[in-house]
Design a protein around this motif. Sequence first.
Motif, PDB file in Angstrom:
ATOM      1  N   SER A  41      -7.436   3.682   3.538  1.00 43.22           N
ATOM      2  CA  SER A  41      -6.048   4.080   3.814  1.00 43.22           C
ATOM      3  C   SER A  41      -5.071   2.909   3.743  1.00 43.22           C
ATOM      4  CB  SER A  41      -5.933   4.808   5.153  1.00 43.22           C
ATOM      5  OG  SER A  41      -6.352   3.995   6.208  1.00 43.22           O
ATOM      6  N   ALA A  42      -5.488   1.717   4.148  1.00 41.11           N
ATOM      7  CA  ALA A  42      -4.588   0.556   4.076  1.00 41.11           C
ATOM      8  C   ALA A  42      -4.146   0.275   2.631  1.00 41.11           C
ATOM      9  CB  ALA A  42      -5.233  -0.671   4.712  1.00 41.11           C
ATOM     10  N   PRO A  43      -5.073   0.278   1.664  1.00 41.86           N
ATOM     11  CA  PRO A  43      -4.618   0.082   0.275  1.00 41.86           C
ATOM     12  C   PRO A  43      -3.669   1.185  -0.198  1.00 41.86           C
ATOM     13  CG  PRO A  43      -6.972  -0.297   0.433  1.00 41.86           C
ATOM     14  CD  PRO A  43      -6.536   0.263   1.756  1.00 41.86           C
ATOM     15  N   LEU A  44      -3.872   2.409   0.272  1.00 41.17           N
ATOM     16  CA  LEU A  44      -2.956   3.489  -0.116  1.00 41.17           C
ATOM     17  C   LEU A  44      -1.540   3.235   0.387  1.00 41.17           C
ATOM     18  CD1 LEU A  44      -4.984   6.797   0.241  1.00 41.17           C
ATOM     19  CD2 LEU A  44      -3.928   5.849  -1.821  1.00 41.17           C
ATOM     20  N   TRP A  45      -1.421   2.695   1.591  1.00 39.20           N
ATOM     21  CA  TRP A  45      -0.093   2.370   2.119  1.00 39.20           C
ATOM     22  C   TRP A  45       0.550   1.254   1.300  1.00 39.20           C
ATOM     23  CZ3 TRP A  45       2.677   5.599   4.543  1.00 39.20           C
ATOM     24  CH2 TRP A  45       2.093   6.569   5.357  1.00 39.20           C
ATOM     25  N   VAL A  46      -0.249   0.301   0.854  1.00 36.49           N
ATOM     26  CA  VAL A  46       0.278  -0.761  -0.018  1.00 36.49           C
ATOM     27  C   VAL A  46       0.803  -0.135  -1.312  1.00 36.49           C
ATOM     28  CG1 VAL A  46      -0.353  -2.777  -1.410  1.00 36.49           C
ATOM     29  CG2 VAL A  46      -1.173  -2.581   0.958  1.00 36.49           C
ATOM     30  N   ALA A  47       0.048   0.811  -1.870  1.00 38.09           N
ATOM     31  CA  ALA A  47       0.476   1.482  -3.102  1.00 38.09           C
ATOM     32  C   ALA A  47       1.793   2.226  -2.886  1.00 38.09           C
ATOM     33  CB  ALA A  47      -0.617   2.434  -3.581  1.00 38.09           C
ATOM     34  N   VAL A  48       1.912   2.916  -1.766  1.00 38.60           N
ATOM     35  CA  VAL A  48       3.143   3.646  -1.466  1.00 38.60           C
ATOM     36  C   VAL A  48       4.325   2.681  -1.358  1.00 38.60           C
ATOM     37  CG1 VAL A  48       4.323   5.035   0.297  1.00 38.60           C
ATOM     38  CG2 VAL A  48       1.993   5.622  -0.415  1.00 38.60           C
ATOM     39  N   VAL A  49       4.137   1.573  -0.665  1.00 35.40           N
ATOM     40  CA  VAL A  49       5.214   0.585  -0.525  1.00 35.40           C
ATOM     41  C   VAL A  49       5.624   0.057  -1.900  1.00 35.40           C
ATOM     42  CG1 VAL A  49       5.761  -1.740   0.326  1.00 35.40           C
ATOM     43  CG2 VAL A  49       4.693  -0.064   1.848  1.00 35.40           C
ATOM     44  N   LEU A  50       4.655  -0.211  -2.751  1.00 39.84           N
ATOM     45  CA  LEU A  50       4.978  -0.688  -4.104  1.00 39.84           C
ATOM     46  C   LEU A  50       5.814   0.331  -4.870  1.00 39.84           C
ATOM     47  CD1 LEU A  50       1.619  -2.371  -5.155  1.00 39.84           C
ATOM     48  CD2 LEU A  50       3.836  -3.516  -4.892  1.00 39.84           C
ATOM     49  N   LEU A  51       5.549   1.605  -4.656  1.00 40.11           N
ATOM     50  CA  LEU A  51       6.315   2.635  -5.360  1.00 40.11           C
ATOM     51  C   LEU A  51       7.724   2.817  -4.814  1.00 40.11           C
ATOM     52  CD1 LEU A  51       3.895   5.598  -6.130  1.00 40.11           C
ATOM     53  CD2 LEU A  51       4.835   3.894  -7.691  1.00 40.11           C
ATOM     54  N   VAL A  52       7.878   2.766  -3.508  1.00 39.30           N
ATOM     55  CA  VAL A  52       9.190   3.101  -2.943  1.00 39.30           C
ATOM     56  C   VAL A  52      10.105   1.901  -2.739  1.00 39.30           C
ATOM     57  CG1 VAL A  52       8.308   5.189  -1.847  1.00 39.30           C
ATOM     58  CG2 VAL A  52       8.422   3.082  -0.535  1.00 39.30           C
ATOM     59  N   ALA A  53       9.544   0.712  -2.593  1.00 40.76           N
ATOM     60  CA  ALA A  53      10.376  -0.478  -2.370  1.00 40.76           C
ATOM     61  C   ALA A  53      11.066  -0.869  -3.673  1.00 40.76           C
ATOM     62  CB  ALA A  53       9.520  -1.630  -1.853  1.00 40.76           C
ATOM     63  N   ARG A  54      12.350  -1.000  -3.621  1.00 47.50           N
ATOM     64  CA  ARG A  54      13.104  -1.337  -4.835  1.00 47.50           C
ATOM     65  C   ARG A  54      13.428  -2.817  -4.922  1.00 47.50           C
ATOM     66  NH1 ARG A  54      16.035   3.265  -7.452  1.00 47.50           N
ATOM     67  NH2 ARG A  54      14.902   5.040  -6.657  1.00 47.50           N
ATOM     68  N   ARG A  55      13.354  -3.509  -3.827  1.00 45.84           N
ATOM     69  CA  ARG A  55      13.700  -4.928  -3.807  1.00 45.84           C
ATOM     70  C   ARG A  55      12.440  -5.758  -3.619  1.00 45.84           C
ATOM     71  NH1 ARG A  55      18.777  -4.100  -4.167  1.00 45.84           N
ATOM     72  NH2 ARG A  55      20.350  -3.585  -2.658  1.00 45.84           N
ATOM     73  N   LEU A  56      11.693  -5.872  -4.680  1.00 44.88           N
ATOM     74  CA  LEU A  56      10.468  -6.678  -4.685  1.00 44.88           C
ATOM     75  C   LEU A  56      10.672  -7.872  -5.604  1.00 44.88           C
ATOM     76  CD1 LEU A  56       7.864  -3.788  -4.934  1.00 44.88           C
ATOM     77  CD2 LEU A  56       8.305  -5.219  -2.939  1.00 44.88           C
ATOM     78  N   PRO A  57       9.851  -8.892  -5.490  1.00 47.61           N
ATOM     79  CA  PRO A  57       9.991 -10.066  -6.366  1.00 47.61           C
ATOM     80  C   PRO A  57       9.903  -9.681  -7.844  1.00 47.61           C
ATOM     81  CG  PRO A  57       8.386 -10.473  -4.623  1.00 47.61           C
ATOM     82  CD  PRO A  57       8.759  -9.037  -4.535  1.00 47.61           C
ATOM     83  N   TRP A  58      10.559 -10.473  -8.669  1.00 48.32           N
ATOM     84  CA  TRP A  58      10.687 -10.202 -10.097  1.00 48.32           C
ATOM     85  C   TRP A  58       9.388  -9.837 -10.809  1.00 48.32           C
ATOM     86  CZ3 TRP A  58       8.426 -13.083 -14.015  1.00 48.32           C
ATOM     87  CH2 TRP A  58       8.653 -12.570 -15.285  1.00 48.32           C
ATOM     88  N   PRO A  59       8.309 -10.521 -10.677  1.00 52.78           N
ATOM     89  CA  PRO A  59       7.172 -10.099 -11.515  1.00 52.78           C
ATOM     90  C   PRO A  59       6.773  -8.644 -11.262  1.00 52.78           C
ATOM     91  CG  PRO A  59       6.704 -12.209 -10.468  1.00 52.78           C
ATOM     92  CD  PRO A  59       7.978 -11.691  -9.873  1.00 52.78           C
ATOM     93  N   LEU A  60       6.937  -8.175 -10.037  1.00 55.54           N
ATOM     94  CA  LEU A  60       6.550  -6.802  -9.722  1.00 55.54           C
ATOM     95  C   LEU A  60       7.525  -5.782 -10.294  1.00 55.54           C
ATOM     96  CD1 LEU A  60       5.410  -7.241  -6.013  1.00 55.54           C
ATOM     97  CD2 LEU A  60       3.971  -6.893  -8.022  1.00 55.54           C
TER      98      LEU A  60
END
Length: 187
Positions: A41-60
């Motif tokens: 479940s922890a990796p799934l939450w990381v995946a969700v954050v990656l999808l919904v967060a719009r202000r992430l560092p440039w390479p992402l």
Amino acid sequence: MIYGYVIAALWLAWAAYWFISAAGVKPVVQSESWQSRVAYSAPLWVAVVLLVARRLPWPLTASLFARTDATAVVGIFLTAIGLGFAVWARVVLAGNWSAEVTVKRDHELIQSGPYALARHPIYTGLSLAFLAAFVAIGEWRALIAAVIAIASFVYKLSIEERLMRETFGQAYDVYAERVKALVPFII
């Protein structure tokens, strides 16, 4: 921009259904450890954050391909199909469903509906929805999110497979020989 809202609305509708339909499931007889649950479940939450967060560092947030109306429409269409397939599986599973790996009282081995196509159709549908998000977004963060989510589903289904074999024995083995685990007719 409107496409992002449509995809978000699809996911929110799915989440609302998931939350509401959790009521009325059968009582748990056997459950996995909390450490096991955190492992997927922890990796799934990381995946969700990656999808919904719009202000992430440039390479992402770097684009892998040009986003167009066509890629957005394909992403929306595939998201709807994936989430719809997961909902269909959840409806068919009925009271046997659980967010964690469990055996329920009077647990049934469901083999009809989407379970005739894949042994873990909820993960099939959600995997397609994560891949669809990548098609719609087109950025590294969405690709990484899809890879993380699918890896998490594969790990969780391996735990479920073990428990289903312990619970249903030969009947599950016969089912597993006939129906692929995640991708109908392939894997």
